[in-house]
Design a protein around this motif. Structure first.
Motif, PDB file in Angstrom:
ATOM      1  N   GLY A 121      -0.789   5.211   3.472  1.00  0.00           N
ATOM      2  CA  GLY A 121      -0.539   3.982   2.713  1.00  0.00           C
ATOM      3  C   GLY A 121       0.781   3.342   3.133  1.00  0.00           C
ATOM      4  O   GLY A 121       0.858   2.131   3.337  1.00  0.00           O
ATOM      5  N   GLU A 122       1.795   4.180   3.286  1.00  0.00           N
ATOM      6  CA  GLU A 122       3.117   3.669   3.677  1.00  0.00           C
ATOM      7  C   GLU A 122       3.101   3.213   5.136  1.00  0.00           C
ATOM      8  O   GLU A 122       3.671   2.174   5.482  1.00  0.00           O
ATOM      9  CB  GLU A 122       4.169   4.769   3.458  1.00  0.00           C
ATOM     10  CG  GLU A 122       5.595   4.261   3.505  1.00  0.00           C
ATOM     11  CD  GLU A 122       6.599   5.316   3.012  1.00  0.00           C
ATOM     12  OE1 GLU A 122       6.270   6.117   2.106  1.00  0.00           O
ATOM     13  OE2 GLU A 122       7.711   5.339   3.550  1.00  0.00           O
ATOM     14  N   GLU A 144     -11.721  -1.726   0.241  1.00  0.00           N
ATOM     15  CA  GLU A 144     -12.176  -1.848   1.626  1.00  0.00           C
ATOM     16  C   GLU A 144     -13.492  -1.108   1.825  1.00  0.00           C
ATOM     17  O   GLU A 144     -14.408  -1.633   2.448  1.00  0.00           O
ATOM     18  CB  GLU A 144     -11.090  -1.336   2.583  1.00  0.00           C
ATOM     19  CG  GLU A 144     -11.390  -1.550   4.058  1.00  0.00           C
ATOM     20  CD  GLU A 144     -12.269  -0.477   4.666  1.00  0.00           C
ATOM     21  OE1 GLU A 144     -13.193  -0.817   5.427  1.00  0.00           O
ATOM     22  OE2 GLU A 144     -12.061   0.726   4.368  1.00  0.00           O
ATOM     23  N   ILE A 165      -8.229  -3.880   8.174  1.00  0.00           N
ATOM     24  CA  ILE A 165      -8.012  -2.474   7.848  1.00  0.00           C
ATOM     25  C   ILE A 165      -9.325  -1.737   7.641  1.00  0.00           C
ATOM     26  O   ILE A 165     -10.289  -2.287   7.104  1.00  0.00           O
ATOM     27  CB  ILE A 165      -7.086  -2.320   6.618  1.00  0.00           C
ATOM     28  CG1 ILE A 165      -6.588  -0.878   6.537  1.00  0.00           C
ATOM     29  CG2 ILE A 165      -7.797  -2.745   5.329  1.00  0.00           C
ATOM     30  CD1 ILE A 165      -5.356  -0.709   5.726  1.00  0.00           C
ATOM     31  N   CYS A 166      -9.373  -0.476   8.091  1.00  0.00           N
ATOM     32  CA  CYS A 166     -10.576   0.351   8.000  1.00  0.00           C
ATOM     33  C   CYS A 166     -10.180   1.748   7.534  1.00  0.00           C
ATOM     34  O   CYS A 166      -9.337   2.390   8.159  1.00  0.00           O
ATOM     35  CB  CYS A 166     -11.236   0.480   9.372  1.00  0.00           C
ATOM     36  SG  CYS A 166     -11.585  -1.098  10.166  1.00  0.00           S
ATOM     37  N   ASN A 167     -10.782   2.216   6.446  1.00  0.00           N
ATOM     38  CA  ASN A 167     -10.538   3.575   5.947  1.00  0.00           C
ATOM     39  C   ASN A 167     -11.728   4.454   6.315  1.00  0.00           C
ATOM     40  O   ASN A 167     -12.798   4.307   5.739  1.00  0.00           O
ATOM     41  CB  ASN A 167     -10.391   3.563   4.429  1.00  0.00           C
ATOM     42  CG  ASN A 167      -9.137   2.870   3.941  1.00  0.00           C
ATOM     43  OD1 ASN A 167      -8.086   3.478   3.828  1.00  0.00           O
ATOM     44  ND2 ASN A 167      -9.243   1.579   3.666  1.00  0.00           N
ATOM     45  N   ASN A 172       0.380  -7.268   2.777  1.00  0.00           N
ATOM     46  CA  ASN A 172       1.339  -6.658   1.849  1.00  0.00           C
ATOM     47  C   ASN A 172       2.450  -7.662   1.568  1.00  0.00           C
ATOM     48  O   ASN A 172       3.281  -7.934   2.438  1.00  0.00           O
ATOM     49  CB  ASN A 172       1.965  -5.403   2.469  1.00  0.00           C
ATOM     50  CG  ASN A 172       0.981  -4.271   2.619  1.00  0.00           C
ATOM     51  OD1 ASN A 172       0.776  -3.497   1.707  1.00  0.00           O
ATOM     52  ND2 ASN A 172       0.359  -4.165   3.792  1.00  0.00           N
ATOM     53  N   PRO A 207      -0.500   8.879   0.502  1.00  0.00           N
ATOM     54  CA  PRO A 207       0.766   8.131   0.556  1.00  0.00           C
ATOM     55  C   PRO A 207       1.321   7.945   1.974  1.00  0.00           C
ATOM     56  O   PRO A 207       1.906   6.910   2.267  1.00  0.00           O
ATOM     57  CB  PRO A 207       1.713   8.991  -0.281  1.00  0.00           C
ATOM     58  CG  PRO A 207       0.834   9.751  -1.199  1.00  0.00           C
ATOM     59  CD  PRO A 207      -0.427  10.008  -0.432  1.00  0.00           C
ATOM     60  N   ALA A 252       0.479   2.073   6.755  1.00  0.00           N
ATOM     61  CA  ALA A 252      -0.298   0.826   6.802  1.00  0.00           C
ATOM     62  C   ALA A 252       0.561  -0.359   6.362  1.00  0.00           C
ATOM     63  O   ALA A 252       0.504  -1.438   6.948  1.00  0.00           O
ATOM     64  CB  ALA A 252      -1.540   0.932   5.915  1.00  0.00           C
ATOM     65  N   PHE A 253       1.382  -0.127   5.325  1.00  0.00           N
ATOM     66  CA  PHE A 253       2.286  -1.187   4.857  1.00  0.00           C
ATOM     67  C   PHE A 253       3.207  -1.645   5.992  1.00  0.00           C
ATOM     68  O   PHE A 253       3.298  -2.835   6.300  1.00  0.00           O
ATOM     69  CB  PHE A 253       3.118  -0.700   3.663  1.00  0.00           C
ATOM     70  CG  PHE A 253       4.320  -1.540   3.383  1.00  0.00           C
ATOM     71  CD1 PHE A 253       4.178  -2.800   2.806  1.00  0.00           C
ATOM     72  CD2 PHE A 253       5.604  -1.103   3.707  1.00  0.00           C
ATOM     73  CE1 PHE A 253       5.291  -3.606   2.555  1.00  0.00           C
ATOM     74  CE2 PHE A 253       6.721  -1.897   3.463  1.00  0.00           C
ATOM     75  CZ  PHE A 253       6.561  -3.149   2.885  1.00  0.00           C
ATOM     76  N   SER A 255     -12.097   7.745   5.991  1.00  0.00           N
ATOM     77  CA  SER A 255     -12.206   9.027   5.290  1.00  0.00           C
ATOM     78  C   SER A 255     -12.308  10.170   6.290  1.00  0.00           C
ATOM     79  O   SER A 255     -12.865  11.214   5.999  1.00  0.00           O
ATOM     80  CB  SER A 255     -13.411   9.053   4.345  1.00  0.00           C
ATOM     81  OG  SER A 255     -13.289   8.047   3.373  1.00  0.00           O
ATOM     82  N   THR A 260       0.824  -1.212   0.000  1.00  0.00           N
ATOM     83  CA  THR A 260       0.000   0.000   0.000  1.00  0.00           C
ATOM     84  C   THR A 260       0.862   1.267   0.000  1.00  0.00           C
ATOM     85  O   THR A 260       0.326   2.370  -0.075  1.00  0.00           O
ATOM     86  CB  THR A 260      -0.960   0.050   1.204  1.00  0.00           C
ATOM     87  OG1 THR A 260      -0.214  -0.172   2.400  1.00  0.00           O
ATOM     88  CG2 THR A 260      -2.054  -1.000   1.089  1.00  0.00           C
ATOM     89  N   SER A 261       2.189   1.123   0.082  1.00  0.00           N
ATOM     90  CA  SER A 261       3.076   2.292  -0.063  1.00  0.00           C
ATOM     91  C   SER A 261       3.001   2.818  -1.479  1.00  0.00           C
ATOM     92  O   SER A 261       3.206   4.000  -1.718  1.00  0.00           O
ATOM     93  CB  SER A 261       4.544   1.912   0.178  1.00  0.00           C
ATOM     94  OG  SER A 261       4.746   1.532   1.490  1.00  0.00           O
ATOM     95  N   THR A 318      -7.301   7.266   5.059  1.00  0.00           N
ATOM     96  CA  THR A 318      -7.351   6.576   3.767  1.00  0.00           C
ATOM     97  C   THR A 318      -5.959   6.158   3.305  1.00  0.00           C
ATOM     98  O   THR A 318      -5.014   6.950   3.388  1.00  0.00           O
ATOM     99  CB  THR A 318      -7.999   7.446   2.654  1.00  0.00           C
ATOM    100  OG1 THR A 318      -7.747   6.822   1.387  1.00  0.00           O
ATOM    101  CG2 THR A 318      -7.439   8.854   2.610  1.00  0.00           C
ATOM    102  N   THR A 319      -5.850   4.928   2.829  1.00  0.00           N
ATOM    103  CA  THR A 319      -4.562   4.463   2.299  1.00  0.00           C
ATOM    104  C   THR A 319      -4.272   5.081   0.935  1.00  0.00           C
ATOM    105  O   THR A 319      -3.196   4.858   0.384  1.00  0.00           O
ATOM    106  CB  THR A 319      -4.519   2.926   2.175  1.00  0.00           C
ATOM    107  OG1 THR A 319      -5.666   2.480   1.458  1.00  0.00           O
ATOM    108  CG2 THR A 319      -4.467   2.264   3.527  1.00  0.00           C
ATOM    109  N   SER A 320      -5.213   5.859   0.372  1.00  0.00           N
ATOM    110  CA  SER A 320      -4.940   6.607  -0.863  1.00  0.00           C
ATOM    111  C   SER A 320      -3.889   7.676  -0.603  1.00  0.00           C
ATOM    112  O   SER A 320      -3.150   8.056  -1.497  1.00  0.00           O
ATOM    113  CB  SER A 320      -6.188   7.353  -1.353  1.00  0.00           C
ATOM    114  OG  SER A 320      -7.166   6.461  -1.746  1.00  0.00           O
TER     115      SER A 320
END
Lengths: 328, 328
Positions: free
Chosen positions: B76-77, A83, B95-97, A97, B73, B79-80, B99, A70-71, B69-71
């Protein structure tokens, strides 16, 4: 001590079976009984145990998601949509991942199976792994052929490659080079290259594709890009098969004092939100990421609920759009 | 029909309890017995049921992760790394986004509780939500104060703000402006602003902070940035409290033909991998994202395993580094 179903039953003055039926919404229940049970749950601060319910119902409502990382903004954005769509349908998501490592993918696959997932969404460059595994539950792949039993959802890669190449030709580029990931991978993304080559040949221009063998390896990328500029100093257009490659091309051009878009035009592929924030000037083929996620989950849910999987189409190609920036 | 423990027991010629003890690695078992059970599992293609095991052991080995949000960066990083570190310790991640919506955070919180998570990692801008919730399991927050019971892990925001401001002063900037998220939020990130103001005052220069009220709202960001350039046409340095803001500043400067770094110098905050791919020229304060993830999980595991939580420090600030680019 956490309160149990039997405690709720005692306070509500009903049997534990009735409480269980209220929790699982099974069988006929009067409004009065439901209210008694809900009131007792509130009074005791009872939290229903979804694990226990999953075992009882033989449905975990759990989806496993395996992505490289997800990076990477594309997978990060994809994971977000997957999700959120799962959540709207009452599914939870367990995320993995793999860093694109076969050994990790296998471990995650087994772990998700042990956790009784109802289905899996997989993004993997390693076809072999999933081909060998017995499919104990439905799987949908994104943008990669994993096996003949696993449907694939992605953008219309051929249309994307065609649009990018046509744009560069229309903008007057003569020498156009395509930068591509490893073609040895059996992925629909190879159609980006096929379309580039078809359009070039149709216009009587020689197609030149340079391959970046190890995807996600920055040194390897950089070497290929330097080689591109050294071998083809008169290059006028570059169609990169992803935005990260395109960003590296722009960086190298800047170091060599090559002016974009005057001397060189660049088109990427993906068009994530992160790209649009950090490098909005890049012209790129935008994938419909949310729609890809929606379609993948729709397919997966069909497979989970329907027994007749012959109805599920093997491959879905979703329409791309060109996002015009300042690099063309 | 999926094979059950009783089927494995029959084939292995042992009791179901023995199979269960092998699976859970409990009590004394001879190598011979283990081999018999493993061979039977293989023969029957038996997949152990982790859900059942979780119920039996009263430990789910499941960590809930709530991020905006994992959108994005940064998340996202994060979470990774969080997921990979969890995996290395035998934990799975749901995992839960959210927003960044309070209602979604509450729903996710309850869902994770029903799924018997052993602990949660939360990134939220909405302090109130978690304060109200009863803590049925350990929680660690990243970069935001959620309640007095929830420890916080993040980068050393004061050091980051100080380093960024000092750098701009050393590079000769006189009028330096700080772009910041909403200061009404009770977050350690406010220390970036505090440090900026302290360093400016110490150097006899007037600090000017502009606030972007709605974080993650691009129109709002854009309005504030335009206002900045209109109100302070002679601005020489901008310290943006995140890289996305910094990228928007660079974009606006380009549209106004302001040369970077000659006329204007810009420093961001975060330094994700995505930034380094898409906008490597930005000078930024780099957060130690992997270390933040490691520390958060370490704290969470301590809280899960240790009963005495007085040992867990409330706040951890991890060292930042300045990544020099071409914008200063």
């Amino acid at each position: 001590m956490k309160p149990k179903i039997s405690d709720v039953a005692k306070v509500a003055g009903v049997s534990p079976t009735t409480v269980s039926r209220v929790l699982n919404n099974r069988g006929y229940l009067s409004e009065k009984t439901k209210k008694l049970v809900y009131r007792a749950m509130e009074e005791l601060d009872y939290v229903p145990n979804d694990l226990a319910r999953s075992l009882y119902n033989q449905r975990s409502n759990l989806i496993g998601l395996i992505v490289p990382t997800t990076s990477n903004p594309f997978f990060g954005e994809l994971a977000f949509h997957l999700e959120n769509i799962c959540d709207s349908k009452g599914f939870k998501v367990m995320i993995c991942n793999s860093s694109n490592r076969e050994d990790k993918e296998m471990k995650y696959w087994d772990m998700l199976s042990r956790n009784q997932v109802d289905g899996m969404i997989v993004v993997s460059y390693n076809r072999g792994v999933f081909n060998e595994r017995k499919l104990s539950h439905p799987v949908v792949a994104i943008d990669h052929y994993l096996s003949e039993q696993i449907p694939v959802v992605g953008s219309d890669n051929y249309a994307g490659g065609k649009a990018a190449t046509t744009l560069l030709l229309e903008k007057g580029c003569k020498e156009i080079i395509h930068l591509h990931g490893p073609t040895s991978l059996n992925t629909p993304a190879n159609l980006r290259k096929k379309a580039y080559e078809d359009v070039m040949c149709k216009n009587g221009v020689r197609p030149i594709t340079l391959e970046v063998n190890e995807i996600l390896n920055k040194q390897n990328q950089q070497r290929v890009i330097e080689q591109l500029f050294n071998t083809y100093p008169n290059v006028e257009g570059i169609f990169a098969s992803d935005d990260m490659l395109a960003a590296s091309v722009i960086r190298e051009a800047r170091l060599r004092n090559i002016e974009i878009p005057n001397q060189l035009k660049v088109v990427g592929y993906d068009g994530t939100e992160a790209l649009q924030t950090f490098l909005p000037q890049l012209t790129t083929v935008q994938q419909p990421i949310e729609q890809i996620a929606e379609t993948a989950i729709m397919k997966l849910v069909e497979m989970i609920e329907e027994k007749d999987q012959s109805e599920v189409s093997y491959e879905t190609r979703l329409p791309i759009t060109i996002k015009m920036g300042e690099t063309t």
